[in-house]
Write an enzyme that holds these catalytic residues in place. Structure first.
Site, PDB file in Angstrom:
ATOM      1  N   LYS A 188       1.219  -0.763   0.242  1.00  0.00           N
ATOM      2  CA  LYS A 188       0.093  -0.105  -0.229  1.00  0.00           C
ATOM      3  C   LYS A 188       0.658   1.638   0.300  1.00  0.00           C
ATOM      4  O   LYS A 188       2.305   1.040   0.342  1.00  0.00           O
ATOM      5  CB  LYS A 188      -0.682  -0.028   1.350  1.00  0.00           C
ATOM      6  CG  LYS A 188      -2.155   0.631   1.563  1.00  0.00           C
ATOM      7  CD  LYS A 188      -3.168   0.042   0.106  1.00  0.00           C
ATOM      8  CE  LYS A 188      -4.337   0.939   0.539  1.00  0.00           C
ATOM      9  NZ  LYS A 188      -5.562   0.474   0.061  1.00  0.00           N
ATOM     10  N   GLY A 241     -20.577   6.881   5.212  1.00  0.00           N
ATOM     11  CA  GLY A 241     -19.888   7.003   4.319  1.00  0.00           C
ATOM     12  C   GLY A 241     -20.745   6.795   2.795  1.00  0.00           C
ATOM     13  O   GLY A 241     -20.516   5.518   2.486  1.00  0.00           O
ATOM     14  N   VAL A 242     -20.905   7.769   2.053  1.00  0.00           N
ATOM     15  CA  VAL A 242     -21.274   7.518   0.850  1.00  0.00           C
ATOM     16  C   VAL A 242     -20.811   7.933  -0.591  1.00  0.00           C
ATOM     17  O   VAL A 242     -21.393   8.674  -1.051  1.00  0.00           O
ATOM     18  CB  VAL A 242     -22.703   8.054   0.688  1.00  0.00           C
ATOM     19  CG1 VAL A 242     -24.172   7.002   1.516  1.00  0.00           C
ATOM     20  CG2 VAL A 242     -23.016   9.541   1.591  1.00  0.00           C
ATOM     21  N   GLY A 243     -19.253   7.807  -0.505  1.00  0.00           N
ATOM     22  CA  GLY A 243     -18.579   7.820  -1.006  1.00  0.00           C
ATOM     23  C   GLY A 243     -18.523   6.860  -3.062  1.00  0.00           C
ATOM     24  O   GLY A 243     -19.624   6.502  -3.006  1.00  0.00           O
ATOM     25  N   VAL A 246     -17.312   3.982  -2.591  1.00  0.00           N
ATOM     26  CA  VAL A 246     -18.617   2.505  -3.390  1.00  0.00           C
ATOM     27  C   VAL A 246     -19.501   2.927  -2.282  1.00  0.00           C
ATOM     28  O   VAL A 246     -20.300   2.456  -3.189  1.00  0.00           O
ATOM     29  CB  VAL A 246     -16.924   1.988  -1.900  1.00  0.00           C
ATOM     30  CG1 VAL A 246     -18.009   0.231  -2.031  1.00  0.00           C
ATOM     31  CG2 VAL A 246     -15.895   1.877  -2.508  1.00  0.00           C
ATOM     32  N   TYR A 254     -21.173   4.733  -2.613  1.00  0.00           N
ATOM     33  CA  TYR A 254     -22.676   5.520  -3.101  1.00  0.00           C
ATOM     34  C   TYR A 254     -23.659   4.255  -3.902  1.00  0.00           C
ATOM     35  O   TYR A 254     -24.919   3.423  -4.226  1.00  0.00           O
ATOM     36  CB  TYR A 254     -22.066   6.445  -4.300  1.00  0.00           C
ATOM     37  CG  TYR A 254     -23.638   7.060  -5.666  1.00  0.00           C
ATOM     38  CD1 TYR A 254     -24.387   7.576  -5.290  1.00  0.00           C
ATOM     39  CD2 TYR A 254     -23.453   6.367  -6.459  1.00  0.00           C
ATOM     40  CE1 TYR A 254     -25.323   7.975  -6.439  1.00  0.00           C
ATOM     41  CE2 TYR A 254     -24.322   6.248  -7.441  1.00  0.00           C
ATOM     42  CZ  TYR A 254     -25.221   6.900  -7.584  1.00  0.00           C
ATOM     43  OH  TYR A 254     -25.955   6.760  -8.605  1.00  0.00           O
TER      44      TYR A 254
HETATM   45  P1  NAD Z   1     -14.420   7.895  -0.735  1.00  0.00           P
HETATM   46  O1  NAD Z   1     -13.587   8.698  -0.146  1.00  0.00           O
HETATM   47  O2  NAD Z   1     -14.468   8.109  -1.690  1.00  0.00           O
HETATM   48  O3  NAD Z   1     -15.652   8.242   0.462  1.00  0.00           O
HETATM   49  C1  NAD Z   1     -15.080   8.063   1.463  1.00  0.00           C
HETATM   50  C2  NAD Z   1     -16.778   9.305   2.052  1.00  0.00           C
HETATM   51  O4  NAD Z   1     -16.934   8.816   3.537  1.00  0.00           O
HETATM   52  C3  NAD Z   1     -16.620  10.269   1.978  1.00  0.00           C
HETATM   53  O5  NAD Z   1     -17.328  10.513   0.906  1.00  0.00           O
HETATM   54  C4  NAD Z   1     -16.053  10.779   2.942  1.00  0.00           C
HETATM   55  O6  NAD Z   1     -16.839  12.217   2.487  1.00  0.00           O
HETATM   56  C5  NAD Z   1     -16.975   9.815   3.823  1.00  0.00           C
HETATM   57  N1  NAD Z   1     -15.918  10.262   5.220  1.00  0.00           N
HETATM   58  C6  NAD Z   1     -15.125  10.834   5.384  1.00  0.00           C
HETATM   59  N2  NAD Z   1     -15.587  10.864   7.188  1.00  0.00           N
HETATM   60  C7  NAD Z   1     -15.972  10.313   7.615  1.00  0.00           C
HETATM   61  C8  NAD Z   1     -16.728  10.175   8.632  1.00  0.00           C
HETATM   62  N3  NAD Z   1     -16.372  10.686  10.561  1.00  0.00           N
HETATM   63  N4  NAD Z   1     -18.602  10.109   8.451  1.00  0.00           N
HETATM   64  C9  NAD Z   1     -18.995  10.191   7.703  1.00  0.00           C
HETATM   65  N5  NAD Z   1     -18.639  10.196   6.385  1.00  0.00           N
HETATM   66  C10 NAD Z   1     -16.962  10.503   6.338  1.00  0.00           C
HETATM   67  O7  NAD Z   1     -13.647   6.435  -0.096  1.00  0.00           O
HETATM   68  P2  NAD Z   1     -13.964   5.327  -1.225  1.00  0.00           P
HETATM   69  O8  NAD Z   1     -13.695   4.984  -2.458  1.00  0.00           O
HETATM   70  O9  NAD Z   1     -15.802   4.501  -1.037  1.00  0.00           O
HETATM   71  O10 NAD Z   1     -13.739   4.091  -0.226  1.00  0.00           O
HETATM   72  C11 NAD Z   1     -14.433   3.620   1.241  1.00  0.00           C
HETATM   73  C12 NAD Z   1     -14.230   2.399   2.236  1.00  0.00           C
HETATM   74  O11 NAD Z   1     -13.595   1.726   1.045  1.00  0.00           O
HETATM   75  C13 NAD Z   1     -12.399   3.363   2.639  1.00  0.00           C
HETATM   76  O12 NAD Z   1     -11.642   2.282   3.571  1.00  0.00           O
HETATM   77  C14 NAD Z   1     -11.244   2.514   1.316  1.00  0.00           C
HETATM   78  O13 NAD Z   1      -9.877   2.261   1.671  1.00  0.00           O
HETATM   79  C15 NAD Z   1     -12.064   1.275   1.517  1.00  0.00           C
HETATM   80  N6  NAD Z   1     -12.372   0.513   0.528  1.00  0.00           N
HETATM   81  C16 NAD Z   1     -12.218   0.930  -1.286  1.00  0.00           C
HETATM   82  C17 NAD Z   1     -11.900   0.237  -2.342  1.00  0.00           C
HETATM   83  C18 NAD Z   1     -12.644   1.184  -3.710  1.00  0.00           C
HETATM   84  O14 NAD Z   1     -12.549   0.104  -4.626  1.00  0.00           O
HETATM   85  N7  NAD Z   1     -12.157   2.190  -3.807  1.00  0.00           N
HETATM   86  C19 NAD Z   1     -11.725  -0.665  -2.086  1.00  0.00           C
HETATM   87  C20 NAD Z   1     -11.874  -1.342  -1.260  1.00  0.00           C
HETATM   88  C21 NAD Z   1     -11.529  -0.984  -0.186  1.00  0.00           C
END
Ligand code: NAD
Length: 373
Positions: free
Chosen positions: A109, A206-208, A210, A212
């Site tokens: 990582k 967290g609705v980023g 993933v 969403y």
């Molecule tokens: P992202 O940054 O797009 O979404 C994260 C969301 O969490 C954001 O909308 C952010 O505003 C919100 N957030 C941050 N702090 C917060 C809090 N205190 N309370 C509520 N919401 C909060 O990230 P992502 O790509 O969607 O990944 C989300 C999680 O999944 C991470 O832990 C990441 O490591 C894990 N993950 C992601 C992937 C991937 O394919 N993107 C794969 C494996 C694991």
């Protein structure tokens, strides 16, 4: 001997695989090998580029199964130690994740210490790409929190060792969401014998990227959504599109729901939040959900079924693993296996009255160790 590898003018690599503790003949304290999150990592590389201001750490945890693969997180870490802790934990998680997902890839990582909203990213990610290149293919990087496919494409101009590329597997998030959705279904099947999520209440933190896509699938499956985020526009979108109820970030733990899906950052299962939980299932995509290992035992003691994070969130890396010969149908078929892997873990955990995370770790370790022989 502290070893500095000068790969480019003004660009230094401090390679702690070769490091002990003297600098200019004197004592130099390197708090890596004794770090609480250090776990036999093969290599930890500190990267600094003067021109772009890049500060990054790359951790290669284990390469028994193949070159290390894992995303690049960009975050406003409050200290170097916070970044180091994150990268050490995340890279170990990737070793276990890749092993249990049946991939011929090791675990690594990287973290970039910077504001994820930084606008001028070209120089930063080019410099990052050059550091990745200097590792000669021992580590492949990809998108993660705070980085985008566009950033990965910039870095790719400097190195072939990037994954999740445009025109190939692309954005991993929809596949991570699919695996998480299937993981929630497996947990509901195991605990309640149900094949449907219709009518269940599910909270998503967290609705980023993933979160969403996960909300979309849960909504289509008939679940009732309760969501939170710190980004208002993301909340407005899921409220409008999926009829989700929005709550404040601090209120997500106390919701009277069937499933709590952590999909923001790590360590949200901790001493403070555990007593607040009303959900009987914790299943979400965030990495490192348990603040400390004992929280897995506490979840078991409370009768809460926990889907180990690195098993349920492997969909994205599975999709990335198809980069060289991308085939969406094959990738989806492999992501679908997460359902059966989790059912197996839940079953064994129940039979042995042990935390699901311990069972998953043992399964992963057996795969990693057999590859070393
Ligand atoms: P992202 O940054 O797009 O979404 C994260 C969301 O969490 C954001 O909308 C952010 O505003 C919100 N957030 C941050 N702090 C917060 C809090 N205190 N309370 C509520 N919401 C909060 O990230 P992502 O790509 O969607 O990944 C989300 C999680 O999944 C991470 O832990 C990441 O490591 C894990 N993950 C992601 C992937 C991937 O394919 N993107 C794969 C494996 C694991």
């Amino acid at each position: 001997m502290l070893s500095f590898c000068n790969n480019y003018p003004n660009k230094w690599v401090v390679d702690l695989a070769l490091t002990h503790k003297s600098l200019h003949g004197g004592e130099y304290h390197v708090a890596v090998f004794n770090h609480v999150s250090f776990d036999q990592h093969e290599q930890v590389v500190f990267c600094h580029d003067k021109e772009s201001g890049l500060k990054a750490i790359i951790a290669i945890h284990n390469t028994n199964l193949g070159p290390a693969v894992g995303g690049c997180r960009m975050w406003n870490y409050q200290s170097d130690d916070e970044a180091l802790n994150d990268v050490l934990r995340l890279s170990k998680g990737m070793t276990y994740k890749n092993a249990l997902a049946g991939l011929k890839m090791g675990g690594g990582k990287s973290v970039i210490i910077a504001d994820p909203k930084t606008k001028d990213r070209e120089a930063l990610f080019r410099a990052f790409g050059r550091f990745i290149d200097s590792l000669g293919g021992r580590y492949y990087s990809a998108e993660d929190v705070g980085t985008t496919t566009a950033d990965i494409m910039i870095a790719h101009q400097e190195t072939p060792y990037m994954a999740g590329l445009e025109g190939k597997s692309g954005d991993p998030s929809p596949f991570t969401a699919l695996g998480t959705f299937l993981g929630i279904k497996a947990a509901v099947k195991h605990q309640r014998g149900l094949d449907s999520l219709a009518g269940l209440k599910i909270s998503v933190q967290g609705v980023g990227h993933v979160g969403y896509y996960l909300c979309k699938q849960l909504h289509q499956a008939g679940a009732e959504l309760i969501v939170t985020d710190i980004h208002q526009a993301s909340l407005d979108r899921v409220a409008a599109e999926f009829g989700a109820t929005v709550v404040a970030p601090q209120d997500i733990y106390t919701q009277d729901v069937d499933v709590y899906a952590p999909c923001a950052l790590g360590a949200t299962i901790n001493d403070t939040t555990l007593p607040l939980l009303k959900a009987s299932i914790v299943a979400g995509c965030a990495n490192n959900q348990l603040a400390e290992p004992q929280h897995g035992q506490q979840l078991t003691d409370m009768g809460i079924l926990y889907a180990p994070d690195y098993v349920i969130n492997a969909g994205g890396i599975i999709n990335v693993s198809f980069d060289d010969h991308y085939d969406e149908a094959q990738s989806t078929a492999k992501v679908n296996q997460i359902y059966d892997t989790l059912l197996k873990i839940f079953q064994q955990a129940e039979e042995q009255s042990r935390p699901t995370g311990e069972i998953a770790d043992e399964m992963a370790q057996a795969i990693i160790e057999s590859a070393a022989q």
